[in-house]
Design a protein around this motif. Structure first.
Motif, mmCIF file in Angstrom:
data_model
loop_
_atom_site.group_PDB
_atom_site.id
_atom_site.type_symbol
_atom_site.label_atom_id
_atom_site.label_comp_id
_atom_site.label_asym_id
_atom_site.label_seq_id
_atom_site.Cartn_x
_atom_site.Cartn_y
_atom_site.Cartn_z
ATOM 1 N N CYS A 157 -2.002 28.417 -14.837
ATOM 2 C CA CYS A 157 -2.429 28.872 -16.164
ATOM 3 C C CYS A 157 -1.806 30.195 -16.600
ATOM 4 O O CYS A 157 -2.146 30.711 -17.665
ATOM 5 C CB CYS A 157 -3.953 28.951 -16.261
ATOM 6 S SG CYS A 157 -4.775 27.367 -15.981
ATOM 7 N N LYS A 175 2.423 27.209 -19.969
ATOM 8 C CA LYS A 175 1.525 27.625 -18.900
ATOM 9 C C LYS A 175 1.780 26.767 -17.669
ATOM 10 O O LYS A 175 2.158 25.597 -17.789
ATOM 11 C CB LYS A 175 0.063 27.453 -19.323
ATOM 12 C CG LYS A 175 -0.496 28.523 -20.212
ATOM 13 C CD LYS A 175 -1.987 28.272 -20.452
ATOM 14 C CE LYS A 175 -2.610 29.379 -21.288
ATOM 15 N NZ LYS A 175 -4.068 29.150 -21.483
ATOM 16 N N TRP A 195 -9.789 31.326 -12.998
ATOM 17 C CA TRP A 195 -9.802 30.055 -13.712
ATOM 18 C C TRP A 195 -10.178 30.216 -15.178
ATOM 19 O O TRP A 195 -9.945 29.306 -15.975
ATOM 20 C CB TRP A 195 -10.777 29.084 -13.041
ATOM 21 C CG TRP A 195 -10.395 28.810 -11.633
ATOM 22 C CD1 TRP A 195 -10.932 29.367 -10.505
ATOM 23 C CD2 TRP A 195 -9.346 27.945 -11.183
ATOM 24 N NE1 TRP A 195 -10.296 28.896 -9.395
ATOM 25 C CE2 TRP A 195 -9.316 28.014 -9.776
ATOM 26 C CE3 TRP A 195 -8.442 27.110 -11.838
ATOM 27 C CZ2 TRP A 195 -8.413 27.299 -9.011
ATOM 28 C CZ3 TRP A 195 -7.534 26.379 -11.075
ATOM 29 C CH2 TRP A 195 -7.529 26.485 -9.681
ATOM 30 N N CYS A 254 -7.616 29.495 -17.684
ATOM 31 C CA CYS A 254 -7.249 28.091 -17.888
ATOM 32 C C CYS A 254 -8.060 27.442 -19.012
ATOM 33 O O CYS A 254 -7.699 26.361 -19.482
ATOM 34 C CB CYS A 254 -7.478 27.291 -16.601
ATOM 35 S SG CYS A 254 -6.429 27.807 -15.217
ATOM 36 N N ASP A 312 -9.053 26.793 -22.524
ATOM 37 C CA ASP A 312 -8.580 27.003 -23.891
ATOM 38 C C ASP A 312 -9.745 27.216 -24.850
ATOM 39 O O ASP A 312 -9.625 27.899 -25.859
ATOM 40 C CB ASP A 312 -7.753 25.807 -24.350
ATOM 41 C CG ASP A 312 -6.490 25.634 -23.524
ATOM 42 O OD1 ASP A 312 -5.755 26.627 -23.380
ATOM 43 O OD2 ASP A 312 -6.251 24.526 -23.026
ATOM 44 N N TYR A 329 -9.712 22.425 -20.715
ATOM 45 C CA TYR A 329 -8.343 22.807 -20.363
ATOM 46 C C TYR A 329 -7.358 21.926 -21.131
ATOM 47 O O TYR A 329 -7.571 20.725 -21.288
ATOM 48 C CB TYR A 329 -8.137 22.653 -18.856
ATOM 49 C CG TYR A 329 -6.698 22.640 -18.417
ATOM 50 C CD1 TYR A 329 -5.935 23.809 -18.435
ATOM 51 C CD2 TYR A 329 -6.092 21.469 -17.990
ATOM 52 C CE1 TYR A 329 -4.613 23.801 -18.046
ATOM 53 C CE2 TYR A 329 -4.768 21.452 -17.591
ATOM 54 C CZ TYR A 329 -4.037 22.622 -17.626
ATOM 55 O OH TYR A 329 -2.722 22.616 -17.242
ATOM 56 N N ASN A 330 -6.280 22.541 -21.594
ATOM 57 C CA ASN A 330 -5.229 21.807 -22.296
ATOM 58 C C ASN A 330 -5.782 21.095 -23.527
ATOM 59 O O ASN A 330 -5.283 20.043 -23.922
ATOM 60 C CB ASN A 330 -4.546 20.803 -21.357
ATOM 61 C CG ASN A 330 -3.138 20.461 -21.813
ATOM 62 O OD1 ASN A 330 -2.480 21.228 -22.500
ATOM 63 N ND2 ASN A 330 -2.689 19.279 -21.429
#
Length: 350
Positions: free
Chosen positions: A88, A113, A186, A189, A191, A234-235
């Motif tokens: 990340c 990332k 974390w 990571c 978003d 995430y993502n």
């Protein structure tokens, strides 16, 4: 450019001049690579340009971070594994093709990332997938099946678990303030976060998305126990496990009742009042009180409260024809008496 890069570039220039002197012709300059991507296994890959006419020897790959160029690699393949980099974190991968004549080509780059690793399950691992699904669903304080433990059963993403969800009551807005935390390694990571508000009693479920690690939720129902779920995303699509906390909202009085129908006669008046819905305030309603200004008379009407909470009638009798009356009306629930609503009406003439 690093020392290694400068040395390689100088070597390429010397070779370039030598080729000019020997062959007396222009060297072949490689074209920029295309389709640079990074996989969930943290492997950077790219394609040689479809119209490439030069014979390539290798690729120079510069790995840049916020502090500058951290690594430089010369690779013969069209891939580079970078799983050693912190997940990340943001990096720039600059890729330059080098011809067999040691001529440096055009540079192409990818800003990205380092992704979280993904566990891919094949057909023979279906039992493991099901076991993980049941484990996540039944070991995270979730008796409510409407809460999805994770939209993606993924062991690696268990690190995205939200921890220490704290709830504080906000009486001024009749709501709550939620705060949560994650391991710093974390948190970068995530978003965004999905906050789920669940009132099982009236089958109410709402999702709110936020980029912060806290949120204020107003206008909740008194006398209600809510489940609040928080999920790190995430993502922009892949969710970690859900963390759920329950909170019981304290009692709260009704808002003033609202007059919906007034049927006026010479000696009577039938007034129909509407209360807050059961979903808006679950504290049980027991009585309505009508107070007359001029006579100081007080009338009390019992209310049988139900979940559908229908309007209630107040029938006034023995009134004088063609007269103006001033009164106020309140309702009482388990938290006490509501604010009053004031009403003036005139009976009809005989």
């Amino acid at each position: 450019m690093t020392s290694l890069g400068r040395v390689l570039a100088l070597f390429g220039l010397v070779s370039f001049l030598a080729v000019l002197q020997i062959n007396g012709q222009q060297p072949c300059i490689p074209l920029a690579v295309t389709n640079i991507t990074i996989s969930f296994e943290a492997v950077v890959s790219w394609d040689t340009n479809a119209t490439e006419s030069c014979e390539l020897s290798y690729f120079l790959v510069y790995v840049d971070s916020d502090v500058g160029t951290e690594y430089v690699y010369a690779v013969a393949r069209n891939t580079l594994a970078v799983s050693f980099l912190p997940v990340c974190d943001n990096y720039i991968f600059r890729i330059t093709p080098i011809s067999t004549e040691n001529v440096e080509g055009e540079e192409a780059s990818l800003v990205t990332k380092i992704p979280l690793p993904v566990v891919t399950y094949h057909y023979q691992h279906q039992c493991l997938v099901l076991a993980m699904a049941f484990f996540l669903l039944f070991t995270q304080n979730t008796a409510n099946s409407k809460f999805s433990a994770s939209r993606h059963i993924n062991i690696a993403h268990s690190n995205l678990t939200v921890a220490m969800v704290q709830v504080s009551h906000e009486p001024d807005i009749n709501g709550v303030h939620l705060e949560w935390s994650m391991d710093d390694a974390w948190l970068k990571c995530a978003d965004r976060f999905r906050v789920v508000i669940d009132d099982q009693e009236v089958d109410y479920l709402q999702d709110i998305y936020t980029f912060e690690t806290s949120i204020t939720i107003p206008d909740l129902s008194p006398c209600t126990t809510y489940d609040f779920g928080v999920v790190a995303i995430y993502n922009w699509a892949i969710e970690g496990p859900i963390t759920i906390v329950s909170h019981a909202m304290p009692e709260g009085v009704q808002r003033p009742p609202r007059l919906t129908i007034a049927e006026l006669q010479p000696t009577s008046a039938n007034l129909v009042w509407t209360l807050d819905s059961y979903a808006r305030n679950k504290c049980p309603v027991t009585q309505a009180i009508v107070r007359f200004f001029e006579t100081n008379d007080t009338l009390t009407f019992d209310i049988l409260d139900q979940t559908d909470r229908e309007p209630f009638n107040v029938t006034l009798t023995n009134l004088t024809p063609d007269r103006i009356y001033l009164l106020n009306t309140t309702v009482i629930n388990s938290a006490g008496e509501s604010p009053a609503v004031y009403l003036a009406f005139q009976t009809t003439a005989n």
